[in-house]
Motif scaffolding. Structure first.
Motif, PDB file in Angstrom:
ATOM      1  N   ASP A 114      12.308  -5.628  -0.684  1.00  0.00           N
ATOM      2  CA  ASP A 114      12.330  -6.034   0.720  1.00  0.00           C
ATOM      3  C   ASP A 114      11.061  -6.834   1.004  1.00  0.00           C
ATOM      4  O   ASP A 114       9.951  -6.328   0.846  1.00  0.00           O
ATOM      5  CB  ASP A 114      12.378  -4.788   1.611  1.00  0.00           C
ATOM      6  N   PRO A 115      11.171  -8.090   1.433  1.00  0.00           N
ATOM      7  CA  PRO A 115       9.969  -8.901   1.683  1.00  0.00           C
ATOM      8  C   PRO A 115       9.088  -8.354   2.799  1.00  0.00           C
ATOM      9  O   PRO A 115       7.943  -8.797   2.936  1.00  0.00           O
ATOM     10  CB  PRO A 115      10.535 -10.277   2.048  1.00  0.00           C
ATOM     11  N   LEU A 116       9.582  -7.399   3.554  1.00  0.00           N
ATOM     12  CA  LEU A 116       8.756  -6.797   4.593  1.00  0.00           C
ATOM     13  C   LEU A 116       7.646  -5.941   3.990  1.00  0.00           C
ATOM     14  O   LEU A 116       6.609  -5.726   4.616  1.00  0.00           O
ATOM     15  CB  LEU A 116       9.633  -5.928   5.505  1.00  0.00           C
ATOM     16  N   PHE A 117       7.871  -5.452   2.758  1.00  0.00           N
ATOM     17  CA  PHE A 117       6.945  -4.520   2.131  1.00  0.00           C
ATOM     18  C   PHE A 117       6.334  -5.102   0.861  1.00  0.00           C
ATOM     19  O   PHE A 117       6.867  -6.038   0.271  1.00  0.00           O
ATOM     20  CB  PHE A 117       7.665  -3.216   1.767  1.00  0.00           C
ATOM     21  N   GLU A 118       5.236  -4.479   0.432  1.00  0.00           N
ATOM     22  CA  GLU A 118       4.732  -4.686  -0.913  1.00  0.00           C
ATOM     23  C   GLU A 118       4.410  -3.308  -1.490  1.00  0.00           C
ATOM     24  O   GLU A 118       3.984  -2.400  -0.771  1.00  0.00           O
ATOM     25  CB  GLU A 118       3.501  -5.597  -0.926  1.00  0.00           C
ATOM     26  N   VAL A 119       4.667  -3.159  -2.778  1.00  0.00           N
ATOM     27  CA  VAL A 119       4.430  -1.892  -3.470  1.00  0.00           C
ATOM     28  C   VAL A 119       3.141  -2.004  -4.257  1.00  0.00           C
ATOM     29  O   VAL A 119       2.931  -2.962  -5.011  1.00  0.00           O
ATOM     30  CB  VAL A 119       5.602  -1.538  -4.403  1.00  0.00           C
ATOM     31  N   ALA A 120       2.260  -1.029  -4.088  1.00  0.00           N
ATOM     32  CA  ALA A 120       1.019  -0.956  -4.837  1.00  0.00           C
ATOM     33  C   ALA A 120       0.945   0.389  -5.551  1.00  0.00           C
ATOM     34  O   ALA A 120       1.780   1.271  -5.349  1.00  0.00           O
ATOM     35  CB  ALA A 120      -0.178  -1.160  -3.915  1.00  0.00           C
ATOM     36  N   ASN A 121      -0.061   0.537  -6.389  1.00  0.00           N
ATOM     37  CA  ASN A 121      -0.148   1.656  -7.335  1.00  0.00           C
ATOM     38  C   ASN A 121      -0.987   2.796  -6.770  1.00  0.00           C
ATOM     39  O   ASN A 121      -2.089   2.588  -6.266  1.00  0.00           O
ATOM     40  CB  ASN A 121      -0.779   1.123  -8.622  1.00  0.00           C
ATOM     41  N   HIS A 122      -0.438   4.002  -6.847  1.00  0.00           N
ATOM     42  CA  HIS A 122      -1.148   5.204  -6.385  1.00  0.00           C
ATOM     43  C   HIS A 122      -1.288   6.202  -7.529  1.00  0.00           C
ATOM     44  O   HIS A 122      -1.393   7.402  -7.289  1.00  0.00           O
ATOM     45  CB  HIS A 122      -0.388   5.813  -5.212  1.00  0.00           C
ATOM     46  N   SER A 123      -1.276   5.693  -8.769  1.00  0.00           N
ATOM     47  CA  SER A 123      -1.317   6.460 -10.024  1.00  0.00           C
ATOM     48  C   SER A 123       0.089   6.919 -10.398  1.00  0.00           C
ATOM     49  O   SER A 123       1.024   6.853  -9.580  1.00  0.00           O
ATOM     50  CB  SER A 123      -2.266   7.665  -9.954  1.00  0.00           C
ATOM     51  N   ASP A 154     -10.547   9.082 -20.245  1.00  0.00           N
ATOM     52  CA  ASP A 154      -9.874   8.309 -21.283  1.00  0.00           C
ATOM     53  C   ASP A 154      -8.383   8.113 -21.004  1.00  0.00           C
ATOM     54  O   ASP A 154      -7.713   7.350 -21.707  1.00  0.00           O
ATOM     55  CB  ASP A 154     -10.069   8.965 -22.657  1.00  0.00           C
ATOM     56  N   ARG A 155      -7.866   8.776 -19.962  1.00  0.00           N
ATOM     57  CA  ARG A 155      -6.449   8.631 -19.620  1.00  0.00           C
ATOM     58  C   ARG A 155      -6.235   7.936 -18.275  1.00  0.00           C
ATOM     59  O   ARG A 155      -5.093   7.758 -17.846  1.00  0.00           O
ATOM     60  CB  ARG A 155      -5.778  10.007 -19.597  1.00  0.00           C
ATOM     61  N   MET A 156      -7.314   7.550 -17.605  1.00  0.00           N
ATOM     62  CA  MET A 156      -7.175   6.970 -16.267  1.00  0.00           C
ATOM     63  C   MET A 156      -6.396   5.661 -16.298  1.00  0.00           C
ATOM     64  O   MET A 156      -5.450   5.459 -15.521  1.00  0.00           O
ATOM     65  CB  MET A 156      -8.549   6.767 -15.638  1.00  0.00           C
ATOM     66  N   ARG A 157      -6.787   4.762 -17.197  1.00  0.00           N
ATOM     67  CA  ARG A 157      -6.097   3.473 -17.252  1.00  0.00           C
ATOM     68  C   ARG A 157      -4.630   3.667 -17.630  1.00  0.00           C
ATOM     69  O   ARG A 157      -3.737   3.032 -17.030  1.00  0.00           O
ATOM     70  CB  ARG A 157      -6.792   2.554 -18.249  1.00  0.00           C
ATOM     71  N   SER A 158      -4.346   4.511 -18.600  1.00  0.00           N
ATOM     72  CA  SER A 158      -2.955   4.700 -19.020  1.00  0.00           C
ATOM     73  C   SER A 158      -2.121   5.336 -17.915  1.00  0.00           C
ATOM     74  O   SER A 158      -0.916   5.061 -17.797  1.00  0.00           O
ATOM     75  CB  SER A 158      -2.888   5.545 -20.293  1.00  0.00           C
ATOM     76  N   ASP A 159      -2.733   6.170 -17.068  1.00  0.00           N
ATOM     77  CA  ASP A 159      -2.015   6.768 -15.948  1.00  0.00           C
ATOM     78  C   ASP A 159      -1.576   5.675 -14.972  1.00  0.00           C
ATOM     79  O   ASP A 159      -0.441   5.674 -14.481  1.00  0.00           O
ATOM     80  CB  ASP A 159      -2.904   7.785 -15.241  1.00  0.00           C
ATOM     81  N   VAL A 160      -2.474   4.730 -14.704  1.00  0.00           N
ATOM     82  CA  VAL A 160      -2.149   3.617 -13.811  1.00  0.00           C
ATOM     83  C   VAL A 160      -1.067   2.737 -14.434  1.00  0.00           C
ATOM     84  O   VAL A 160      -0.101   2.337 -13.772  1.00  0.00           O
ATOM     85  CB  VAL A 160      -3.415   2.799 -13.504  1.00  0.00           C
ATOM     86  N   GLU A 161      -1.190   2.437 -15.706  1.00  0.00           N
ATOM     87  CA  GLU A 161      -0.207   1.595 -16.378  1.00  0.00           C
ATOM     88  C   GLU A 161       1.155   2.290 -16.465  1.00  0.00           C
ATOM     89  O   GLU A 161       2.204   1.626 -16.386  1.00  0.00           O
ATOM     90  CB  GLU A 161      -0.722   1.221 -17.764  1.00  0.00           C
ATOM     91  N   ARG A 162       1.152   3.599 -16.601  1.00  0.00           N
ATOM     92  CA  ARG A 162       2.416   4.334 -16.625  1.00  0.00           C
ATOM     93  C   ARG A 162       3.126   4.221 -15.282  1.00  0.00           C
ATOM     94  O   ARG A 162       4.366   4.148 -15.225  1.00  0.00           O
ATOM     95  CB  ARG A 162       2.154   5.807 -16.979  1.00  0.00           C
ATOM     96  N   ALA A 163       2.363   4.201 -14.196  1.00  0.00           N
ATOM     97  CA  ALA A 163       2.977   4.018 -12.874  1.00  0.00           C
ATOM     98  C   ALA A 163       3.650   2.656 -12.774  1.00  0.00           C
ATOM     99  O   ALA A 163       4.786   2.542 -12.298  1.00  0.00           O
ATOM    100  CB  ALA A 163       1.923   4.174 -11.781  1.00  0.00           C
TER     101      ALA A 163
END
Length: 279
Positions: free
Chosen positions: A128-137, A156-165
Motif C-alpha cells: 500500500d503506497p500509504l505505508f512504508e515497512v521498516a525493520n524492528h528486528s 555477534d547475532r545482531m546483524r543476522s537478526d536484522v537480516e532475518r527480519a
C-alpha cells in the motif's frame, strides 16, 4: 517497541474501511491520491556517525514546516507463537483500516516474527503506497542488557537478526522494505550501533512517546501525543491489539486535531530526506 471530525461522517468512513483493513489481501484502491511526496528509488538514509557507527535519527528539522511522522511498531517476539496460537492478537486490522480511511501516511516498524504470523497483513501493508515497512528486528529481543525485561540477542547475532527480519518481509511479499531499523524497546549502545553498521541501516528513534503500550484510556494517549508534537516530530505508537488496545481510538482524535493545527502527516523517509544526511 513496548514501553511503559466529524463524528457521523468519520464513523461511516471508518466502518467501511474496516472491511478492507490489513486482515485481507485486497490490494489498495488505485483511486486514492498520493498521500505524500514520492519515495525515491533509493530511500534516503543518514551518513554514518562518528567511528562509522550506525546513524541514529530522532526527529526531522524544526524549521521546515509543520510535518509529523506517525510510526507504529508491530511487535511480536520469537517466543510468542504459542500465545498467538491460543488466540492472542498481536495485529490490529482496525488501526490500519483507520489510517487508510483517514489517509494518513505512516511507517510501520515490523518484526520478522510478526510478518511470519500475519503474512497477508504484512503483504497488504507493504504494497500500500500509504505505508512504508521498516525493520524492528526479527525476534524483538533487546540489543542491550536490562531493556524492559526483554530477552537479549548477543552482539555477534545482531546483524543476522536484522537480516532475518528482511528475509521474512520478502517471503511475506513486502515490496521494498526501508533501510530503517528501530531497536526493540529503543535500547541501544555503542556496541549495538557498531554491530549494525555493516547492515547499512539508519536507526530510527522518536521524540514523542504515545504512551499507548498497555494503555486503555485512548483520550490520555491522544493528549500525550498532542502535547508532545512539534514540527518534524516522530511519534512512536503500536500496532499490536493485545498490548496496545487504545491506539486506534486515540488515532481518531489525534489526526483531525493535528490537521486543524496545520500539520501534514509524512512517512519517516520524507523526514530523513529533509535532514541533509545529518542525524
Amino acid at each position: 517497541m513496548i514501553t511503559r471530525v466529524r463524528h457521523v461522517t468519520l464513523a461511516c468512513v471508518l466502518s467501511a474501511a474496516v472491511l478492507t483493513g490489513c486482515g485481507t489481501d485486497r490490494e489498495p484502491s488505485a483511486a486514492r491520491p498520493a498521500p505524500s511526496a514520492p519515495v525515491p528509488s533509493r530511500p534516503p538514509t543518514l551518513a554514518p556517525g562518528p567511528a562509522a557507527l550506525t546513524p541514529v535519527f530522532r526527529n526531522g528539522p524544526r524549521t521546515r514546516g509543520k510535518v509529523v511522522a506517525l510510526t507504529f511498531d508491530a511487535d511480536m517476539t520469537a517466543g510468542q507463537g504459542p500465545r498467538a496460537a491460543a488466540g492472542e492478537r498481536f495485529d490490529n486490522p482496525e488501526l490500519i483500516a483507520t489510517l487508510r480511511a483517514l489517509e494518513v501516511p505512516s511507517t510501520v516498524f515490523m518484526t520478522g516474527r510478526w510478518a511470519e504470523e500475519y503474512p497477508v497483513q504484512a503483504r497488504s501493508i507493504g504494497r500500500d503506497p500509504l505505508f512504508e515497512v521498516a525493520n524492528h528486528s526479527y525476534s524483538h529481543y533487546a540489543f542491550t542488557e536490562d531493556c524492559y525485561g526483554l530477552p537479549t540477542v548477543s552482539a555477534d547475532r545482531m546483524r543476522s537478526d536484522v537480516e532475518r527480519a528482511y528475509a521474512a518481509f520478502r517471503k511475506a511479499g513486502v515490496r521494498d522494505p526501508m533501510p530503517y531499523f528501530r531497536f526493540p524497546g529503543g535500547c541501544h549502545d555503542r556496541k549495538a550501533l557498531k554491530a549494525l553498521a555493516p547492515a547499512g541501516v539508519t536507526a530510527v528513534q522518536w521524540d514523542v512517546v504515545g504512551g499507548d503500550a498497555f494503555a486503555t484510556d485512548a483520550d490520555a494517549v491522544a493528549r500525550q501525543v498532542l502535547q508532545g508534537v512539534r514540527p518534524g516530530s516522530v511519534v512512536v505508537l503500536h500496532c499490536t491489539r493485545s498490548a496496545a488496545p487504545a491506539t486506534e481510538r486515540a488515532v481518531r482524535r489525534v489526526v483531525p486535531e493535528l490537521r486543524e493545527r496545520g500539520y501534514r502527516f509524512v512517512k519517516v523517509s520524507e523526514l530523513i530526506g529533509t535532514a541533509d544526511g545529518r542525524p
